[in-house]
Write a protein that holds these residues in place. Structure first.
Motif, short mmCIF file in Angstrom:
data_model
loop_
_atom_site.label_atom_id
_atom_site.label_comp_id
_atom_site.label_asym_id
_atom_site.label_seq_id
_atom_site.Cartn_x
_atom_site.Cartn_y
_atom_site.Cartn_z
N ARG A 1 0.83 -1.21 0.00
CA ARG A 1 0.00 0.00 0.00
C ARG A 1 0.86 1.26 0.00
O ARG A 1 0.54 2.24 -0.67
CB ARG A 1 -0.96 0.00 1.18
CG ARG A 1 -2.05 -1.05 1.05
CD ARG A 1 -2.92 -1.11 2.30
NE ARG A 1 -3.44 0.17 2.69
CZ ARG A 1 -4.48 0.79 2.14
NH1 ARG A 1 -5.12 0.19 1.16
NH2 ARG A 1 -4.89 1.94 2.58
N GLU A 2 1.95 1.24 0.74
CA GLU A 2 2.86 2.39 0.75
C GLU A 2 3.58 2.54 -0.58
O GLU A 2 3.75 3.64 -1.09
CB GLU A 2 3.88 2.25 1.88
CG GLU A 2 3.30 2.41 3.26
CD GLU A 2 2.86 3.83 3.54
OE1 GLU A 2 3.47 4.78 3.02
OE2 GLU A 2 1.88 3.98 4.30
N ALA A 3 4.00 1.43 -1.16
CA ALA A 3 4.75 1.48 -2.41
C ALA A 3 3.88 1.91 -3.58
O ALA A 3 4.36 2.59 -4.49
CB ALA A 3 5.37 0.11 -2.69
N THR A 4 2.61 1.55 -3.58
CA THR A 4 1.74 1.88 -4.70
C THR A 4 1.04 3.22 -4.52
O THR A 4 0.41 3.70 -5.46
CB THR A 4 0.68 0.79 -4.90
OG1 THR A 4 -0.12 0.69 -3.72
CG2 THR A 4 1.32 -0.54 -5.23
N GLY A 5 1.10 3.82 -3.37
CA GLY A 5 0.43 5.10 -3.14
C GLY A 5 -1.00 4.95 -2.65
O GLY A 5 -1.69 5.96 -2.47
N GLU A 6 -1.44 3.75 -2.44
CA GLU A 6 -2.81 3.53 -1.96
C GLU A 6 -3.02 4.16 -0.58
O GLU A 6 -4.08 4.69 -0.29
CB GLU A 6 -3.10 2.03 -1.90
CG GLU A 6 -4.55 1.70 -1.63
CD GLU A 6 -5.44 2.00 -2.81
OE1 GLU A 6 -6.64 2.22 -2.59
OE2 GLU A 6 -4.95 2.03 -3.94
N ALA A 7 -1.99 4.15 0.23
CA ALA A 7 -2.10 4.73 1.57
C ALA A 7 -2.29 6.25 1.49
O ALA A 7 -3.01 6.82 2.31
CB ALA A 7 -0.87 4.39 2.39
N ARG A 8 -1.69 6.88 0.50
CA ARG A 8 -1.85 8.33 0.36
C ARG A 8 -3.29 8.69 0.01
O ARG A 8 -3.80 9.71 0.46
CB ARG A 8 -0.92 8.87 -0.71
CG ARG A 8 0.48 8.92 -0.27
CD ARG A 8 1.32 9.57 -1.28
NE ARG A 8 2.63 9.78 -0.72
CZ ARG A 8 3.51 10.57 -1.26
NH1 ARG A 8 3.22 11.22 -2.35
NH2 ARG A 8 4.67 10.72 -0.70
N TRP A 9 -3.92 7.88 -0.79
CA TRP A 9 -5.33 8.12 -1.13
C TRP A 9 -6.19 8.03 0.14
O TRP A 9 -7.03 8.88 0.39
CB TRP A 9 -5.81 7.13 -2.17
CG TRP A 9 -7.29 7.12 -2.35
CD1 TRP A 9 -8.16 6.14 -1.96
CD2 TRP A 9 -8.11 8.15 -2.93
NE1 TRP A 9 -9.44 6.49 -2.26
CE2 TRP A 9 -9.44 7.72 -2.86
CE3 TRP A 9 -7.84 9.38 -3.50
CZ2 TRP A 9 -10.49 8.48 -3.33
CZ3 TRP A 9 -8.89 10.14 -3.98
CH2 TRP A 9 -10.20 9.69 -3.91
N ASP A 10 -5.94 7.02 0.92
CA ASP A 10 -6.70 6.86 2.17
C ASP A 10 -6.47 8.04 3.11
O ASP A 10 -7.40 8.53 3.74
CB ASP A 10 -6.33 5.56 2.86
CG ASP A 10 -6.77 4.34 2.08
OD1 ASP A 10 -7.65 4.48 1.20
OD2 ASP A 10 -6.24 3.25 2.35
#
Length: 61
Positions: free
Chosen positions: A16-25
């Protein structure tokens, strides 16, 4: 907590951190906290890409 669950959570966090999914959240949570409506995922990704394009910081080319 079993070792397998901890490994799975760690792997999930890393992806999630590597793909940027955490930033969206984080963005959605921040909008909810501020009481503003978040933009669509597509618009958010476009905004991020435009921002990266117009203010290169550590790119060599």
């Amino acid at each position: 907590m079993s070792t397998l669950v901890r490994v799975w959570r760690g792997l999930r966090w890393y992806v999630r951190e590597a793909t940027g999914e955490a930033r969206w959240d984080e963005y959605v949570e921040r909008c909810a906290r501020d009481g503003t409506a978040p933009m669509t995922r597509r618009a958010w990704e476009r905004h991020r890409a435009d921002r990266r394009e117009h203010s290169p910081q550590s790119r060599c080319c």
